[in-house]
Design a protein around this motif. Sequence first.
Motif, mmCIF file in Angstrom:
data_model
loop_
_atom_site.group_PDB
_atom_site.id
_atom_site.type_symbol
_atom_site.label_atom_id
_atom_site.label_comp_id
_atom_site.label_asym_id
_atom_site.label_seq_id
_atom_site.Cartn_x
_atom_site.Cartn_y
_atom_site.Cartn_z
ATOM 1 N N LYS A 91 -37.403 -42.067 -32.181
ATOM 2 C CA LYS A 91 -38.662 -41.980 -32.933
ATOM 3 C C LYS A 91 -38.825 -43.197 -33.839
ATOM 4 C CE LYS A 91 -39.743 -37.629 -31.775
ATOM 5 N NZ LYS A 91 -40.992 -37.246 -31.081
ATOM 6 N N ASP A 92 -40.074 -43.461 -34.221
ATOM 7 C CA ASP A 92 -40.363 -44.520 -35.183
ATOM 8 C C ASP A 92 -40.440 -43.915 -36.584
ATOM 9 O OD1 ASP A 92 -42.796 -46.308 -33.087
ATOM 10 O OD2 ASP A 92 -40.635 -45.978 -32.858
ATOM 11 N N VAL A 93 -40.014 -44.693 -37.595
ATOM 12 C CA VAL A 93 -40.123 -44.238 -38.980
ATOM 13 C C VAL A 93 -40.709 -45.335 -39.844
ATOM 14 C CG1 VAL A 93 -38.217 -42.589 -38.833
ATOM 15 C CG2 VAL A 93 -37.758 -44.941 -39.566
ATOM 16 N N ARG B 196 -36.350 -54.259 -33.649
ATOM 17 C CA ARG B 196 -36.898 -52.926 -33.901
ATOM 18 C C ARG B 196 -37.311 -52.756 -35.365
ATOM 19 N NH1 ARG B 196 -33.797 -49.146 -34.025
ATOM 20 N NH2 ARG B 196 -31.748 -50.162 -34.042
ATOM 21 N N PHE B 197 -36.823 -53.657 -36.195
ATOM 22 C CA PHE B 197 -37.113 -53.603 -37.629
ATOM 23 C C PHE B 197 -38.241 -54.586 -37.967
ATOM 24 C CE2 PHE B 197 -33.524 -51.280 -39.671
ATOM 25 C CZ PHE B 197 -32.771 -51.032 -38.537
ATOM 26 N N SER B 198 -39.206 -54.119 -38.757
ATOM 27 C CA SER B 198 -40.259 -54.991 -39.246
ATOM 28 C C SER B 198 -40.689 -54.503 -40.618
ATOM 29 C CB SER B 198 -41.449 -55.022 -38.279
ATOM 30 O OG SER B 198 -42.018 -53.719 -38.191
ATOM 31 N N THR C 287 -43.979 -51.719 -46.648
ATOM 32 C CA THR C 287 -43.545 -50.716 -45.682
ATOM 33 C C THR C 287 -42.509 -51.327 -44.750
ATOM 34 O OG1 THR C 287 -45.735 -49.687 -45.718
ATOM 35 C CG2 THR C 287 -44.295 -49.123 -43.883
ATOM 36 N N LEU C 288 -41.396 -50.652 -44.609
ATOM 37 C CA LEU C 288 -40.361 -51.041 -43.652
ATOM 38 C C LEU C 288 -40.462 -50.077 -42.476
ATOM 39 C CD1 LEU C 288 -37.746 -52.733 -43.004
ATOM 40 C CD2 LEU C 288 -36.460 -50.882 -44.085
ATOM 41 N N THR C 289 -40.651 -50.636 -41.285
ATOM 42 C CA THR C 289 -40.806 -49.817 -40.085
ATOM 43 C C THR C 289 -39.620 -50.031 -39.165
ATOM 44 O OG1 THR C 289 -43.228 -49.974 -40.208
ATOM 45 C CG2 THR C 289 -42.264 -49.327 -38.091
#
Lengths: 114, 119
Positions: free
Chosen positions: A17-19, A64-66, A76-78
Amino acid sequence: GAGVSQSPSNKVTEKGKDVELRCDPISGHTALYWYRQRLGQGLEFLIYFQGNSAPDKSGLPSDRFSAERTGESVSTLTIQRTQQEDSAVYLCASVSAYSYNEQFFGPGTRLTVL
Amino acid sequence: AQTVTQSQPEMSVQEAETVTLSCTYDTSESNYYLFWYKQPPSRQMILVIRQEAYKQQNATENRFSVNFQKAAKSFSLKISDSQLGDTAMYFCAFMKLRESGGSNYKLTFGKGTLLTVNP
């Protein structure tokens, strides 16, 4: 005055999942940092914002990190397609332009990936 | 790249006594800051004390003082008259200062020392 706030305080998600993790810095602070703290470890630098720009993204562990920052305020860190190794506490810190040597930390978001 | 080493994963001290936490670091920089942060169970990182590398005088903040040995690259924290509220993780951190331009003052942390103050 209000300090740095982060939301959510805790997040449990399933692998894949994305967070999104949110950081609200102290009003007027120009710089913002994200760090990751794995269990039993010190904090690791992820990304640095000056205003809305991110001149140093060298700590992001994978594509995967942005992260983004808007209005020279909230960031916001996604994390996309979360993996179990992403489980950690994610902390942000903001810094005033007049006192670069003191970072004010938020309480962090504890992310657990099942 | 800078590295920070805290060789004591855990320490304990009796209330009212004195304890010293160790930190060593490795850098080729000459201009930098060193910090001790406290992290109680609430996860909130609290700045305890900071030291500018070009200052020879050791920093003090009430019951907290440091022993800064620049040549040895050592930066220990002494807590006097320990209190129950001092129970926390303590992190040593390094900040490189940029000589001109730039404003990225990211911190490099050690792995921390868990200090327990016993009544």
